[in-house]
Write an enzyme that holds these catalytic residues in place. Structure first.
Site, PDB file in Angstrom:
ATOM      1  N   THR A   1      53.540  51.701  52.047  1.00  0.00           N
ATOM      2  CA  THR A   1      54.777  50.763  51.757  1.00  0.00           C
ATOM      3  C   THR A   1      55.737  51.874  51.627  1.00  0.00           C
ATOM      4  O   THR A   1      55.630  53.088  51.201  1.00  0.00           O
ATOM      5  CB  THR A   1      54.472  50.171  50.388  1.00  0.00           C
ATOM      6  OG1 THR A   1      53.242  49.240  50.308  1.00  0.00           O
ATOM      7  CG2 THR A   1      55.658  49.354  49.900  1.00  0.00           C
TER       8      THR A   1
ATOM      9  N   GLY B   1      57.724  46.617  52.846  1.00  0.00           N
ATOM     10  CA  GLY B   1      56.756  46.136  52.025  1.00  0.00           C
ATOM     11  C   GLY B   1      55.804  45.409  52.623  1.00  0.00           C
ATOM     12  O   GLY B   1      54.899  45.820  53.445  1.00  0.00           O
TER      13      GLY B   1
ATOM     14  N   ARG C   1      35.764  30.249  16.190  1.00  0.00           N
ATOM     15  CA  ARG C   1      37.073  30.008  15.517  1.00  0.00           C
ATOM     16  C   ARG C   1      37.055  28.589  14.961  1.00  0.00           C
ATOM     17  O   ARG C   1      36.856  27.550  15.629  1.00  0.00           O
ATOM     18  CB  ARG C   1      38.229  30.414  16.384  1.00  0.00           C
ATOM     19  CG  ARG C   1      39.530  29.639  15.909  1.00  0.00           C
ATOM     20  CD  ARG C   1      40.369  30.554  15.129  1.00  0.00           C
ATOM     21  NE  ARG C   1      41.549  30.038  14.785  1.00  0.00           N
ATOM     22  CZ  ARG C   1      42.347  30.726  13.643  1.00  0.00           C
ATOM     23  NH1 ARG C   1      41.815  31.135  13.065  1.00  0.00           N
ATOM     24  NH2 ARG C   1      43.587  30.064  13.569  1.00  0.00           N
TER      25      ARG C   1
ATOM     26  N   GLY D   1      44.975  31.200  21.479  1.00  0.00           N
ATOM     27  CA  GLY D   1      46.032  30.641  20.464  1.00  0.00           C
ATOM     28  C   GLY D   1      46.897  32.024  20.090  1.00  0.00           C
ATOM     29  O   GLY D   1      47.103  32.798  21.139  1.00  0.00           O
TER      30      GLY D   1
ATOM     31  N   GLU E   1      48.551  44.748  48.482  1.00  0.00           N
ATOM     32  CA  GLU E   1      47.704  44.537  49.570  1.00  0.00           C
ATOM     33  C   GLU E   1      47.906  42.932  50.073  1.00  0.00           C
ATOM     34  O   GLU E   1      46.990  42.411  50.554  1.00  0.00           O
ATOM     35  CB  GLU E   1      46.149  44.491  49.144  1.00  0.00           C
ATOM     36  CG  GLU E   1      45.889  46.018  48.709  1.00  0.00           C
ATOM     37  CD  GLU E   1      44.352  46.632  48.544  1.00  0.00           C
ATOM     38  OE1 GLU E   1      43.871  46.035  49.548  1.00  0.00           O
ATOM     39  OE2 GLU E   1      44.263  47.511  48.036  1.00  0.00           O
TER      40      GLU E   1
END
Ligand SMILES: Cc1cc2nc3c(=O)[nH]c(=O)nc-3n(C[C@H](O)[C@H](O)[C@H](O)COP(=O)(O)OP(=O)(O)OC[C@H]3O[C@@H](n4cnc5c(N)ncnc54)[C@H](O)[C@@H]3O)c2cc1C
Length: 379
Positions: free
Chosen positions: A124, A129, A266, A337, A361
Site C-alpha cells: 500500500t 490502496g 446476569r 449491556g 487485505e
C-alpha cells in the site's frame, strides 16, 4: 474439517499457550500498545513464527488448512498478538517461500522461522490502496543493484520487522505486469521506517509508513524475476483473505462463549438474561453466522489446497465472515449491556479490533468487485 492429528495437537498446544500466557497479558498489551518481549520470546520457543515455513528451513511447514486452523485458535486471543504472528506467517513469508531462490530461502527463511527476523509485506502507498496497480514506488536496475524510491503506508509489523517484501514498479509501461517484488532488509541504505501509527484497534501490533530514498537493494533480492510482483501479491492476498476469514470464525466462537456465560449469570427483572427470548434469538443468529462463516472458510481452504485458484471462494469467505463478525460483535456488546461498553469485559476491545477486517487485505467493496468480476467472466 478433517485435520491431521499433529495439526490438532498443535492447535491444542497453542490454545493452552493463549489461555495461560497471552490472555492474562491482553489488557497490558491493549493499554501499552506493545507486545511484551518475553511473550514474543515464548512464541518463538513454541515455533509460532515458523508455522508456514517448510521444515527444511526450520519451520513446521503447515499448509493453508493447518494455518487456518491455527488462525481460528488465534482469533480467540489478543488481536494485536494474533496479527504479529498471522502477518509474519502469512503474507510476509509466503512470497519468499513461493518465489525465493535456494539462496534467498537459505538466507531468510531459517531466521524467519525462528522468529529472530520478523517479516512485513509492503504494497500500500498513499495513492495506491484499493488500487495497487497505481503504485508509484520505482525500482531501477543499476549494475548489481536496484535503486528504490517511493513510500509505503500502513505497513503491519513495520516496527518489529527485519525483512520486508516490497512491491515496486520496474517497468511502468507494462502496467501491473511491470510490478516486481523485492526483499528489503531493515538496515539497507536509503530505507527508513516512520513512526508507529496510533490506531482504533489492533493494539500491540505496529503499523508504520516506509520511505525509500535511493534505497540500494542487491539485485539478488529480486523475488521471482521482474514483473512477478503483482501476480505473486494477488496469490498471497487470496490466501491471506482465507486466513482472515478463519480468524473471524475464532473471534465469533469466543464472543458467543462470552455471551453464553454472561447470559447465565446476569439477572435482570428477576430472571437470568438467558431466559429472555429476544436475547436467545440474538444468540441463535450469532451462532448461525459463525457456522456459515466456518463453512465458507472451509470451502475456500479446500479449493486452494486442491490446487485451484480459489479467487471467488476466498473473496466470498472474506466478505461474509468479516461482515458477519461485525454483526456478531455488535450483538455481543448489546447482550452485555453497559458492561459491553466497558473495557473490563474485553468485548469493547474486540468491537474495535473487528473493524479492521472489513478494510485491509481488500475492503468489503473490493471483495464484491472481485466476486462480481468472476461471475461475469463466467469463471
Ligand atoms: C491497520 C492497517 C494495517 C494494514 N496493513 C497493511 C500491510 O501490512 N501491508 C500493506 O501493503 N497494506 C496494509 N494496509 C493497507 C490496506 O490494505 C488498505 O488500507 C486497504 O487496501 C484500503 O486502501 P485505502 O486505505 O487506500 O482506502 P481507499 O482505497 O482509498 O478506499 C476508500 C473507500 O473506497 C472504497 N473503494 C475504493 N476503490 C473502490 C472500488 N474500485 N469500488 C468500490 N469501492 C472502492 C473502499 O472500499 C473504501 O471504502 C493496512 C491498513 C490498515 C488500516
Amino acid at each position: 474439517m478433517q485435520l491431521p492429528a499433529e495439526v490438532r495437537q498443535l492447535c491444542d498446544e497453542i490454545g493452552r499457550f493463549i489461555r495461560n500466557e497471552v490472555d492474562p497479558r491482553s489488557r497490558w498489551i491493549e493499554e501499552n500498545d506493545q507486545i511484551p518481549y518475553d511473550l514474543l520470546q515464548k512464541a518463538r520457543e513454541l515455533g509460532l513464527f515458523g508455522l508456514t515455513i517448510p521444515e527444511e528451513y526450520g519451520g513446521i511447514g503447515l499448509d493453508l488448512a493447518g494455518k487456518c486452523a491455527v488462525e481460528e485458535e488465534m482469533g480467540k486471543t489478543n488481536y494485536g498478538f494474533a496479527t504479529v504472528i498471522g502477518n509474519h506467517t502469512g503474507i510476509s513469508t509466503t512470497g519468499i517461500v513461493a518465489l525465493g531462490t535456494p539462496d534467498q530461502k537459505r538466507k531468510y527463511l531459517p531466521r524467519m522461522a525462528s522468529g529472530e527476523w520478523i517479516g512485513a509485506f509492503a504494497l500500500t502507498e498513499p495513492q495506491a490502496g484499493s488500487d495497487p496497480a497505481a503504485l508509484r514506488t520505482r525500482a531501477v536496475r543499476k549494475g548489481d543493484r536496484y535503486i528504490l524510491n517511493g513510500e509505503k503506508i500502513y505497513i503491519t509489523n513495520a516496527g518489529l520487522a527485519n525483512v520486508f517484501t516490497v512491491m515496486a514498479v520496474t517497468d511502468a509501461p507494462k502496467g501491473i505486469k511491470g510490478i516486481s517484488a523485492f526483499v528489503v532488509e531493515r538496515n539497507f541504505p536509503g530505507f527508513s521506517i516512520g513512526r508507529n501509527e496510533l490506531k482504533m484497534g489492533m493494539h500491540g501490533c505496529t503499523t508504520a509508513p516506509l520511505a525509500f530514498t535511493d534505497c540500494e537493494v542487491p539485485a539478488e533480492n529480486l523475488l521471482g524475476g521482474e514483473g512477478m510482483g503483482y501476480i505473486q501479491a494477488m496469490k498471497t492476498l487470496t490466501a491471506g483473505r482465507v486466513t482472515i476469514a478463519a480468524r473471524c470464525v475464532g473471534m465469533m466462537d469466543k464472543l458467543i462463549a462470552q455471551c453464553v456465560d454472561y447470559m447465565k449469570v446476569r439477572t435482570q427483572g428477576g430472571r437470568k438474561l438467558a431466559e429472555y427470548q429476544g436475547l436467545q434469538w440474538m444468540l441463535a443468529d450469532m451462532s448461525v453466522s459463525r457456522d456459515a462463516a466456518r463453512g465458507l472458510a472451509e470451502r475456500a481452504i479446500e479449493t486452494i489446497v486442491r490446487g485451484e485458484r480459489g479467487t471467488i471462494e476466498a473473496s466470498t469467505a472474506k466478505l461474509f465472515n468479516t461482515e458477519a463478525l461485525a454483526r456478531v460483535v455488535d450483538c455481543a456488546v448489546q447482550i452485555h449491556g453497559g458492561m459491553g461498553y466497558m473495557r473490563e469485559a474485553g468485548i469493547e476491545t474486540t468491537y474495535r479490533d473487528a473493524r479492521i477486517v472489513r478494510i485491509y487485505e481488500g475492503s468489503s467493496e473490493i471483495q464484491r468487485n472481485i466476486i462480481a468480476a468472476q461471475l461475469l467472466k463466467g469463471d
